[in-house]
Design a protein around this motif. Structure first.
Motif, PDB file in Angstrom:
ATOM      1  N   TRP A 133       8.770   4.292   6.371  1.00  0.00           N
ATOM      2  CA  TRP A 133       8.683   3.354   7.414  1.00  0.00           C
ATOM      3  C   TRP A 133       9.742   2.409   7.606  1.00  0.00           C
ATOM      4  O   TRP A 133      10.007   1.791   6.701  1.00  0.00           O
ATOM      5  N   GLU A 145      -6.537  -0.649   6.037  1.00  0.00           N
ATOM      6  CA  GLU A 145      -7.237  -0.083   7.356  1.00  0.00           C
ATOM      7  C   GLU A 145      -8.188   0.897   6.873  1.00  0.00           C
ATOM      8  O   GLU A 145      -9.612   0.986   7.646  1.00  0.00           O
ATOM      9  N   ARG A 146      -8.031   1.759   5.836  1.00  0.00           N
ATOM     10  CA  ARG A 146      -9.005   2.869   5.729  1.00  0.00           C
ATOM     11  C   ARG A 146     -10.291   2.060   4.983  1.00  0.00           C
ATOM     12  O   ARG A 146     -11.194   2.476   5.334  1.00  0.00           O
ATOM     13  N   GLN A 148      -0.939  -1.494   4.240  1.00  0.00           N
ATOM     14  CA  GLN A 148      -1.616  -1.748   5.553  1.00  0.00           C
ATOM     15  C   GLN A 148      -2.550  -0.765   5.965  1.00  0.00           C
ATOM     16  O   GLN A 148      -3.768  -0.615   6.170  1.00  0.00           O
ATOM     17  N   ASP A 149      -1.917   0.547   5.653  1.00  0.00           N
ATOM     18  CA  ASP A 149      -2.775   1.826   5.739  1.00  0.00           C
ATOM     19  C   ASP A 149      -3.950   1.935   4.919  1.00  0.00           C
ATOM     20  O   ASP A 149      -5.111   2.181   5.429  1.00  0.00           O
ATOM     21  N   LYS A 150      -3.813   1.549   3.654  1.00  0.00           N
ATOM     22  CA  LYS A 150      -4.850   1.448   2.694  1.00  0.00           C
ATOM     23  C   LYS A 150      -5.895   0.524   3.084  1.00  0.00           C
ATOM     24  O   LYS A 150      -7.069   0.660   2.856  1.00  0.00           O
ATOM     25  N   SER A 171      -6.953  -6.321  14.115  1.00  0.00           N
ATOM     26  CA  SER A 171      -6.744  -5.036  13.198  1.00  0.00           C
ATOM     27  C   SER A 171      -7.423  -3.881  14.192  1.00  0.00           C
ATOM     28  O   SER A 171      -8.178  -3.932  15.030  1.00  0.00           O
ATOM     29  N   ASP A 172      -6.862  -2.514  13.882  1.00  0.00           N
ATOM     30  CA  ASP A 172      -7.389  -1.605  14.380  1.00  0.00           C
ATOM     31  C   ASP A 172      -9.168  -1.529  14.350  1.00  0.00           C
ATOM     32  O   ASP A 172      -9.810  -1.307  15.241  1.00  0.00           O
ATOM     33  N   ARG A 194       3.716  -1.051   4.792  1.00  0.00           N
ATOM     34  CA  ARG A 194       2.804  -0.020   5.806  1.00  0.00           C
ATOM     35  C   ARG A 194       1.881   0.775   4.992  1.00  0.00           C
ATOM     36  O   ARG A 194       0.623   1.097   5.352  1.00  0.00           O
ATOM     37  N   GLU A 195       2.151   1.262   3.798  1.00  0.00           N
ATOM     38  CA  GLU A 195       1.435   1.874   2.794  1.00  0.00           C
ATOM     39  C   GLU A 195       0.087   0.888   2.584  1.00  0.00           C
ATOM     40  O   GLU A 195      -1.057   1.496   2.461  1.00  0.00           O
ATOM     41  N   ARG A 235       8.490   5.880  12.024  1.00  0.00           N
ATOM     42  CA  ARG A 235       8.619   6.644  10.921  1.00  0.00           C
ATOM     43  C   ARG A 235       9.971   7.730  10.711  1.00  0.00           C
ATOM     44  O   ARG A 235      10.155   7.946  11.694  1.00  0.00           O
TER      45      ARG A 235
END
Length: 423
Positions: free
Chosen positions: A199, A234-235, A230-232, A258-259, A227-228, A190
């Motif tokens: 990122w 993941e959520r 991927q974050d969405k 994945s997490d 990354r944004e 970051r």
């Protein structure tokens, strides 16, 4: 060359196209005349098993150390995969080669109107940090990425100032433990660029002289949008209790999870579980079914998806239901990877079991009474009936799909049908 070959100049020259061989040999045969910091970039064709020959770009750099030892670094890139518009990297190189080949300017390949147009377009930049003299060489494409203007100079210290402290410390810890056999660090960091959080994917390669790091080569790519996304994703996976995985059949250390998948299966973040470690999480009663299913699944050649439900046991000894959909990826007829999506369906399964128990209790209660319970559709036909056999000695299947008047043809049956229709 095969991965078992030991490259030398004779095998290297054997791979080069005959029309390019002489120019490449002229460069490599006069490396001992180079002075410190001299760079050269050339593009030529090498043998390729797929289509005969392919273009590669070769960047050669010299470095002289205090003990007067000369080190030559030669890096190779696939020139066919980098393009901007109709100008390929090879065509750019041809323009560069028109410059004076004896030019002492080491930065000729960094011309932003030529090679760096490619890296600017793809938001990729690179730098080299020479530790002995604290000197930084870089592509001009890296400056707009990190918030610098054309007249500014990129330095390793400036890059450190915009990188998140935790990520920088991780890189420094890696450098302390790095060795020639393990000299590459790849991580997402970051950064703060002119007040905007971004990122970057950073790959650092450490060059050693004996056991001392003398040079750091870094490739930086802006992956903020990725990354944004991927974050969405993941959520969304966390909300829906869904996760994905890509299991490498040949080497599980190359697998990706994945997490959410790791959380669902009660693993730690960053774990890369092997097949045996995965089975340890599965309820023993389901082991045989999973292994039997997998053996048949790996024999399937095609794009079909395999679905399976089973239970896992978490650290609190609680059982959880998992629904898994998988697909095998084949290469040359052999399974090499398994891609899958899983979902924790414990909650819905518990509701389903409770509903079944409630229905059983209701059925038992109704059968203990003289009541007839039924559900009819809009045409007054029976959809579900409870209590027919006990009350009327008529099999339940004789009711389903028929109207009341079809079962009882006497006036009471007709009257009941009319009453239901009015209702």
């Amino acid at each position: 060359l095969s991965k078992y070959s030991k490259p030398c100049f004779s095998t290297f020259y054997d791979q080069i196209h005959i029309d390019d061989l002489e120019s490449v040999q002229n460069i490599y045969r006069h490396l001992d005349h180079w002075y410190n910091g001299r760079s050269k970039q050339l593009t030529f064709r090498v043998k390729c098993p797929i289509n005969g020959y392919k273009w590669i770009t070769n960047i050669i750099q010299s470095q002289v150390f205090p003990d007067k030892q000369l080190i030559i670094t030669s890096r190779f890139f696939d020139a066919n995969v980098v393009k901007r518009g109709s100008m390929s990297l090879h065509q750019i190189q041809q323009q560069l080669e028109r410059a004076d080949p004896l030019s002492a300017d080491p930065d000729i390949q960094y011309n932003p109107d030529l090679v760096d147009k490619v890296t600017q377009f793809t938001r990729i930049g690179w730098f080299e940090y020479y530790i002995p003299d604290s000197r930084t060489v870089y592509s001009s494409s890296i400056k707009p990425m990190v918030g610098l203007d054309d007249q500014d100079r990129f330095t390793a210290e400036y890059f450190k100032s915009i990188v998140e402290k935790e990520s920088w410390e991780k890189a420094m810890l890696f450098a302390l433990d790095a060795k020639p056999s393990d000299s590459i660090l790849n991580q997402d960091v970051r950064v703060l660029v002119k007040g905007e959080q971004k990122w970057f994917n950073v790959q650092l390669e450490f060059t050693f002289v004996q056991t001392i790091i003398t040079r750091i080569f870094g490739v930086v790519q802006d992956v903020t949008e990725l990354r944004e996304t991927q974050d969405k994703l993941e959520r969304a996976q966390q909300i829906s209790n869904t996760g994905w995985y890509e299991y490498d059949v040949l080497d599980h250390s190359n697998s990706r999870f994945s997490d959410s998948w790791l959380t669902i299966h009660d693993f730690e973040q960053g774990d890369k579980p092997s097949w045996s470690e995965y089975l340890q999480k599965v309820r023993p009663l389901d082991h045989e079914g999973i292994e039997t299913n997998l053996e048949g699944f790996l024999d399937k050649f095609g794009s079909s998806w395999d679905k399976l439900e089973f239970k896992i046991i978490d650290r609190q000894e609680k059982e959880r239901y998992i629904s898994n959909s998988s697909r095998v990826i084949f290469e040359e007829g052999l399974p090499v990877k398994v891609f899958g999506i899983c979902r924790d369906i414990t909650e819905s399964k518990n509701f389903e079991e409770q509903l079944i128990l409630s229905n059983n209790d209701l059925d038992a209660l109704i059968r203990a009474t003289d009541n007839l319970i039924f559900v009819i559709d809009e045409d007054c036909r029976f959809e579900r009936v409870i209590g027919t056999e006990e009350r009327f000695h008529i099999p339940t299947k004789d009711f389903i799909g028929n109207k009341v008047a079809d079962i009882w043809t006497d006036p009471n049956g007709i009257e009941m049908t009319q009453m239901v229709e009015r209702a």
